[in-house]
Each structure stands twice: as structure tokens, then as C-alpha cells.
Design a protein around this motif. Structure first.
Motif, PDB file in Angstrom:
ATOM      1  N   ASP A 182       0.836  -1.273  -0.201  1.00 20.86           N
ATOM      2  CA  ASP A 182       0.033  -0.029  -0.046  1.00 20.86           C
ATOM      3  C   ASP A 182       0.881   1.145  -0.060  1.00 20.86           C
ATOM      4  O   ASP A 182       0.552   2.223  -0.726  1.00 20.86           O
ATOM      5  N   LEU A 183       1.830   0.934   0.690  1.00 19.13           N
ATOM      6  CA  LEU A 183       2.877   2.429   0.968  1.00 19.13           C
ATOM      7  C   LEU A 183       3.540   2.355  -0.444  1.00 19.13           C
ATOM      8  O   LEU A 183       3.681   3.728  -0.997  1.00 19.13           O
ATOM      9  N   GLY A 184       3.902   1.512  -1.147  1.00 18.87           N
ATOM     10  CA  GLY A 184       4.731   1.682  -2.414  1.00 18.87           C
ATOM     11  C   GLY A 184       3.653   2.286  -3.576  1.00 18.87           C
ATOM     12  O   GLY A 184       4.143   3.141  -4.188  1.00 18.87           O
ATOM     13  N   SER A 185       2.618   1.860  -3.435  1.00 17.10           N
ATOM     14  CA  SER A 185       1.540   2.229  -4.250  1.00 17.10           C
ATOM     15  C   SER A 185       1.160   3.726  -4.097  1.00 17.10           C
ATOM     16  O   SER A 185       1.078   4.544  -4.928  1.00 17.10           O
ATOM     17  N   ALA A 186       1.037   4.112  -2.765  1.00 13.12           N
ATOM     18  CA  ALA A 186       0.550   5.573  -2.499  1.00 13.12           C
ATOM     19  C   ALA A 186       1.615   6.465  -2.797  1.00 13.12           C
ATOM     20  O   ALA A 186       1.438   7.475  -3.458  1.00 13.12           O
ATOM     21  N   LEU A 187       3.025   5.950  -2.585  1.00 12.91           N
ATOM     22  CA  LEU A 187       4.034   7.131  -3.235  1.00 12.91           C
ATOM     23  C   LEU A 187       4.217   7.099  -4.603  1.00 12.91           C
ATOM     24  O   LEU A 187       4.548   8.119  -5.202  1.00 12.91           O
ATOM     25  N   SER A 188       3.831   5.935  -5.536  1.00 11.20           N
ATOM     26  CA  SER A 188       3.815   6.120  -6.618  1.00 11.20           C
ATOM     27  C   SER A 188       2.820   6.892  -7.458  1.00 11.20           C
ATOM     28  O   SER A 188       3.121   7.558  -8.298  1.00 11.20           O
ATOM     29  N   ARG A 189       1.705   7.025  -6.674  1.00 14.67           N
ATOM     30  CA  ARG A 189       0.516   7.536  -7.075  1.00 14.67           C
ATOM     31  C   ARG A 189       0.409   9.082  -6.922  1.00 14.67           C
ATOM     32  O   ARG A 189      -0.348   9.849  -7.670  1.00 14.67           O
ATOM     33  N   HIS A 190       1.180   9.495  -5.903  1.00 16.31           N
ATOM     34  CA  HIS A 190       1.189  10.859  -5.384  1.00 16.31           C
ATOM     35  C   HIS A 190       2.870  11.413  -5.298  1.00 16.31           C
ATOM     36  O   HIS A 190       3.384  11.228  -4.450  1.00 16.31           O
TER      37      HIS A 190
END
Length: 229
Positions: free
Chosen positions: A92-100
Motif C-alpha cells: 500500500d505504501l509503495g502504491s501510495a508513493l507512486s501515485r502521489h
């Protein structure tokens, strides 16, 4: 004759008043875990380390420079440490940082950790809902396909290959998520598939395979460091 002294009269006993401490139970002295910025205490430190390592690499990328060896090592160690505590949180963190973009760089700013926690919560929500994952897939596929269409000519070849690789990865991931694939079978138009496309081709193709075929043969890009696409 013995004269006995008169017996003293006992004074009536006053009724006992209930103690103001009656029924009082002391609280458990052991401290209870407190949620910090939406994160469990055990996750705060590894999330912070992960975001810090990610921010260092992003700053290098913004300068057009490759990540330094010690930065790559710090990123790998931070990811591994977080995965050891919670693989789902790491995802979830990896995805969140990639999307923002830029969110990782706010980790040491006031409210930065809270903003990261909220973004992670949204990714966890999407991860647990097939319909949200299907909507996310259409969004990502459309955005990357549009970007690919803009990258024509030899001068953009390298960037185009990178975008195509991300599209191929999306298509292959779709075949590992049958719930989403089923929801998307009726949304071929949203994914840019021709109206004549049929899932039951000869040989039978999955939706992911059909999408991958639209990209042509191409060649795979092999990034030096795969930072959560």
C-alpha cells in the motif's frame, strides 16, 4: 451485698456511609498502543524509513541522476524491513508513493506522516474492493496508453519502451486477478479494445493477453532499480 455499677448504655451506632471509592477499579497501568497519524505504532518507524529512502531516490531522479549505491541499498533494506512487519502495508505504501509524486518528500514536514497514512488507507481500500480495483485498472491503462501514443519517433524510443513495459506488467497482473478480469470483460471499449474483439478467440485468450497483444511485440525495459510501479 455487692452493689454493681449500673451498666452504661451503648450509644446507637451511626449507619456507615458508602465510601466515595466504592466500586472504583484502578485502570490497567500498562500503556495501550496509540495510533500515530493513522498508523499502528509498530509501523511508524519502518514506514518513515521507507518514505525517507524513497524521497532520497526521487530527489536524484529530479536532477536527472541515477540513484547512488547506498541509496539503492537503503531503499531495499527499508522495503524488506516493512515487508517483514506487514507485506500488505509495504504494498500500500509503495502504491501510495507512486501515485502521489512528492508525497515521500513530505515525511519530515508537519502533517507529512499523516498524509502518507491517509494515502495508504485509500490504497488499502482499493486493494480490498474488486470494483475499485477494476476502476483503477481502467484509469491506469488509459493514462499509460495515452502517454504511449504521445511518444512517437526515435528520440522518445527509450521512454516509450518504459511505458510499454508498465502496460505489459498491468496486463499480466490482470490475469492474476480473476475478479477484476471478470468485471472488465464488458469494458473493452474503456480499455481501447476494438468492438470486434472476442475473448474466445482461437486459441482462447485472456483479457490480459488481449491487452498485451495490442502493444505489439516490442522489447522489455529492464530498470536498474524497480521502485514500486
Amino acid at each position: 451485698m455487692v452493689i454493681r455499677p449500673p451498666l452504661e448504655r451503648a450509644e446507637p451506632t451511626a449507619p456507615r456511609q458508602a465510601s466515595r471509592f466504592a466500586g472504583f477499579k484502578p485502570r490497567d497501568a500498562s500503556p495501550r498502543p496509540v495510533m500515530t497519524d493513522g498508523l499502528e505504532p509498530s509501523l511508524t518507524a519502518p514506514v518513515r524509513a521507507y518514505a525517507t529512502a524513497r524521497a532520497d531516490i526521487e530527489r536524484m531522479e529530479q536532477r536527472g541522476l541515477p540513484a547512488l549505491p547506498h541509496q539503492e541499498k537503503a531503499m531495499q533494506q527499508a522495503r524488506g524491513a516493512l515487508e517483514a512487519v506487514s507485506p500488505e502495508t509495504a504494498k500500500d505504501l509503495g502504491s501510495a508513493l507512486s501515485r502521489h509524486p512528492g508525497l515521500a518528500g513530505r515525511i519530515d514536514q508537519p502533517g507529512g506522516l499523516e498524509a502518507i497514512g491517509k494515502a495508504m488507507a485509500q490504497e488499502a481500500k482499493v486493494r480490498g474492493d474488486p470494483q475499485l480495483r477494476a476502476d483503477r485498472f481502467v484509469e491506469d491503462w488509459s493514462r499509460l496508453a495515452g502517454r504511449r501514443a504521445e511518444l512517437s519517433g526515435l528520440s522518445n524510443r527509450e521512454t516509450r519502451v518504459k511505458v510499454e513495459t508498465r502496460l505489459r506488467n498491468l496486463a499480466q497482473d490482470l490475469d492474476r486477478d480473476p475478479q477484476v478480469a471478470k468485471l472488465l470483460t464488458a469494458r473493452g471499449k474503456d480499455l481501447g479494445l476494438p468492438a470486434s474483439s472476442r475473448l474466445m478467440a482461437a486459441p482462447p485468450l485472456s483479457l490480459g493477453q488481449m491487452l498485451e497483444r495490442t502493444l505489439g511485440p516490442g522489447r522489455q525495459h529492464r530498470p536498474g532499480l524497480d521502485i514500486d510501479r
